[in-house]
Design an enzyme around this catalytic site. Structure first.
Site, PDB file in Angstrom:
ATOM      1  N   LYS A   1       0.847  -1.197   0.000  1.00 39.82           N
ATOM      2  CA  LYS A   1       0.000   0.000   0.000  1.00 39.82           C
ATOM      3  C   LYS A   1       0.884   1.248   0.000  1.00 39.82           C
ATOM      4  CE  LYS A   1      -3.986   2.033   2.487  1.00 39.82           C
ATOM      5  NZ  LYS A   1      -4.896   1.942   3.631  1.00 39.82           N
TER       6      LYS A   1
ATOM      7  N   SER B   1     -10.002   2.086   2.477  1.00 37.42           N
ATOM      8  CA  SER B   1      -9.096   2.809   1.618  1.00 37.42           C
ATOM      9  C   SER B   1      -8.072   1.948   0.891  1.00 37.42           C
ATOM     10  CB  SER B   1      -8.336   3.848   2.451  1.00 37.42           C
ATOM     11  OG  SER B   1      -7.478   3.223   3.395  1.00 37.42           O
TER      12      SER B   1
ATOM     13  N   SER C   1     -10.420  -0.134   6.717  1.00 35.47           N
ATOM     14  CA  SER C   1      -9.792  -0.083   5.390  1.00 35.47           C
ATOM     15  C   SER C   1      -9.113  -1.343   4.915  1.00 35.47           C
ATOM     16  CB  SER C   1      -8.779   1.051   5.341  1.00 35.47           C
ATOM     17  OG  SER C   1      -9.441   2.247   5.057  1.00 35.47           O
TER      18      SER C   1
HETATM   19  N1  GLN Z   1     -13.619   4.459   5.614  1.00 38.31           N
HETATM   20  C1  GLN Z   1     -13.023   4.946   6.822  1.00 38.31           C
HETATM   21  C2  GLN Z   1     -12.616   6.375   6.659  1.00 38.31           C
HETATM   22  O1  GLN Z   1     -12.793   6.907   5.608  1.00 38.31           O
HETATM   23  C3  GLN Z   1     -11.877   4.094   7.223  1.00 38.31           C
HETATM   24  C4  GLN Z   1     -10.627   4.399   6.508  1.00 38.31           C
HETATM   25  C5  GLN Z   1      -9.487   3.595   6.981  1.00 38.31           C
HETATM   26  O2  GLN Z   1      -9.662   2.620   7.704  1.00 38.31           O
HETATM   27  N2  GLN Z   1      -8.319   4.058   6.620  1.00 38.31           N
HETATM   28  O3  GLN Z   1     -12.136   6.991   7.578  1.00 38.31           O
END
Ligand code: GLN
Length: 493
Positions: free
Chosen positions: A78, A157, A181
């Site tokens: 990532k 994400s 995410s």
């Molecule tokens: N969807 C969540 C957010 O937008 C989680 C994102 C994540 O875990 N990085 O904050």
């Protein structure tokens, strides 16, 4: 020769040991598959030359009898993990062109075990999002498709990581999970992923979003492969004061398949209003599978669940607004000149950050400002404690908790756009465990009416990833999820 891109990591390691193929061949097969799947936009930066170089070194180590635990296994990283000498962007314009001079602890651990890096996977900008539609480098496309032919999101994400593993262009991937995410994209892409206990992996060298929630984890196509990857990534790191000095157990050793007597908690508050019938059915099927395998099902209550999303969406933006203050055009990445220092700051930030990141910075700055700090931030921290206490209490009655991972299957790009609240609702099942710092894993157990994968989430006690893995392994066996993304089926035909 066997299709090298469809192997699990554990089978690939056996094949490498048996000299059925070399690490260079295995890596080249993934580079070629990646070329053919460029349309998914799963990578921001591809590193094929580096990958082949690493694979050659891996073959030499194996020939000398010195292979590490993941030697020769090609992975997607990532693009939130800093990689020495390789551009690291966090999918943001503001970091475009930033080349770290250091290696994150997580990637350093993987490389020390011989892993090969295929490239830096796309993600939502600074890991903020649930659909991988906020990346400066474009949307990621889910390799799964539905009948109407619309491009679907891979979740977010860590969308690039999940799409790459599902599309067989990487054998596994790193992710980070702040509020879901890893788990939600794993569910949307029909693969498995685990977020370990907060503190299990070092955050050193990982671009920060919300420091009290961010945790590295893994994606792979089997529970066992996730165990192998997490084993390598985990461990105490003196460079991260929040990494825990707790021994890392043998995760793969926990995969006994035996869940007899295991107490599986079913939280009544997760039966949210308006839950689609398919998700309810998925959950019931998952419960039945574990019951058949000898587990004991117990009803539990997590009474503060309904406050988890609002709490998360105060704490995460608050921490993000503070963490992202460092991107000022002076130290990292992009700069837009101005008449004076202040104008340079504001022009750099106005141009460098995307809309979602700006929204979060504004929410966070507001929640932390004098007068609102007590009303929002402190209040959210108190509720966070209550949510964590809910789990402590529940775990007196059960060993793991079983819930759906997300309230829907993958949706089409643009479907939830323009309505941030609807997008935030996607995290309803994943956020509570993040607030409590607990481990959680998603594994694919079924398909919806459109033929899209759905995932079940297994939550565990702090530092008890072993029981999460054990349960996931039993569920994986029972669910026998063998469906493939349509693009792979077409290629094979
Ligand atoms: N969807 C969540 C957010 O937008 C989680 C994102 C994540 O875990 N990085 O904050």
């Amino acid at each position: 020769m066997t299709d090298l891109t469809n192997l699990t990591i554990s089978d690939a390691l056996k094949g490498l040991d048996a000299k059925d193929f070399t690490a260079v061949e295995l890596t080249q097969a993934h580079i070629d598959a990646g070329e053919a799947a460029k349309g998914l936009n799963a990578y921001i930066t591809e590193t094929p030359e580096l990958a082949i170089e690493q694979a050659k070194a891996s073959d030499a180590r194996r020939a000398a009898g010195k292979a590490g635990a993941l030697d020769g296994i090609p992975l997607a990283i990532k693009d939130l993990f800093c990689t020495d000498g390789v551009q690291t962007t966090a999918a943001s314009h503001i970091l475009e062109g930033f080349v770290p001079q250091y290696e994150s602890t997580v990637t350093a651990n993987l490389f020390a075990d011989g892993a090969v890096m295929l490239g830096k996977a796309n993600l939502d900008e600074f890991a903020m999002g649930s659909a991988n539609t906020t990346s400066y480098f474009g949307n990621v496309i889910n390799p799964w498709t539905r009948e109407d032919g619309k491009d679907l999101v891979p979740g977010g994400s860590s969308g690039g990581s999940a799409a790459a593993v599902a599309a067989r262009i990487a054998m596994g991937a790193t992710g980070t999970d702040t509020g879901g995410s890893i788990r939600q994209p794993a569910a949307f892409c029909g693969i498995s992923g685990i977020k370990p206990t907060y503190g299990r992996c070092s955050r050193w060298g990982t671009v920060a979003f919300a420091s009290s929630l961010d945790q590295a984890g893994t994606f792979a196509r089997s529970v066992e492969d996730n165990a192998l990857l997490l084993q390598s990534m985990s461990g105490f790191d003196p460079k991260d004061s929040t990494s825990a000095d707790i021994a890392v157990p043998d995760f793969a050793g926990a995969l006994t398949g035996d869940v007899k007597g295991l107490r599986v908690g079913i939280p009544k508050e997760y039966k949210v209003e308006g839950m689609p019938a398919e998700i309810e059915k998925l959950w019931e099927d998952g419960i039945a599978m574990l019951k058949d395998a000898g587990a004991q099902i117990v009803d539990i209550s997590l009474p503060h669940t309904k406050y988890a999303l609002p709490t998360y969406y105060i704490i995460a933006p608050a921490e993000c607004s503070s963490n992202l203050a460092r991107y000022d055009g002076v130290r990292f990445g992009q700069r837009v000149e101005g008449e004076d220092l202040n104008e340079m700051y504001s022009k750099t930030r106005a141009e460098g950050f995307g809309d979602e990141v700006k929204r979060r910075i504004m929410i966070g700055t507001y929640a932390l400002s004098a007068g609102y700090y007590d009303a929002y931030y402190i209040k959210a921290q108190k509720v966070r404690r209550l949510i964590a206490q809910d789990f402590d209490k529940a775990y007196e009655q059960c060993d793991v908790i079983l819930t759906p991972t997300a309230p829907s299957a993958a949706f089409a790009i643009g479907e939830n756009e323009g309505d941030p609240i609807k997008m935030y609702l996607n995290d309803v099942f994943t956020v509570p465990a993040s607030l409590a710092g607990l481990p959680g894993m998603s594994i694919p157990t079924g398909l919806d009416a459109n033929g899209l994968p759905l995932g079940m989430q297994i939550l565990g006690k702090a530092w008890d990833e072993e029981t999460v893995f054990r349960t996931a392994f039993a569920l994986e066996k029972a669910a026998n999820f063998t469906a493939l993304p349509q693009s792979i089926v077409r290629q094979a035909a």
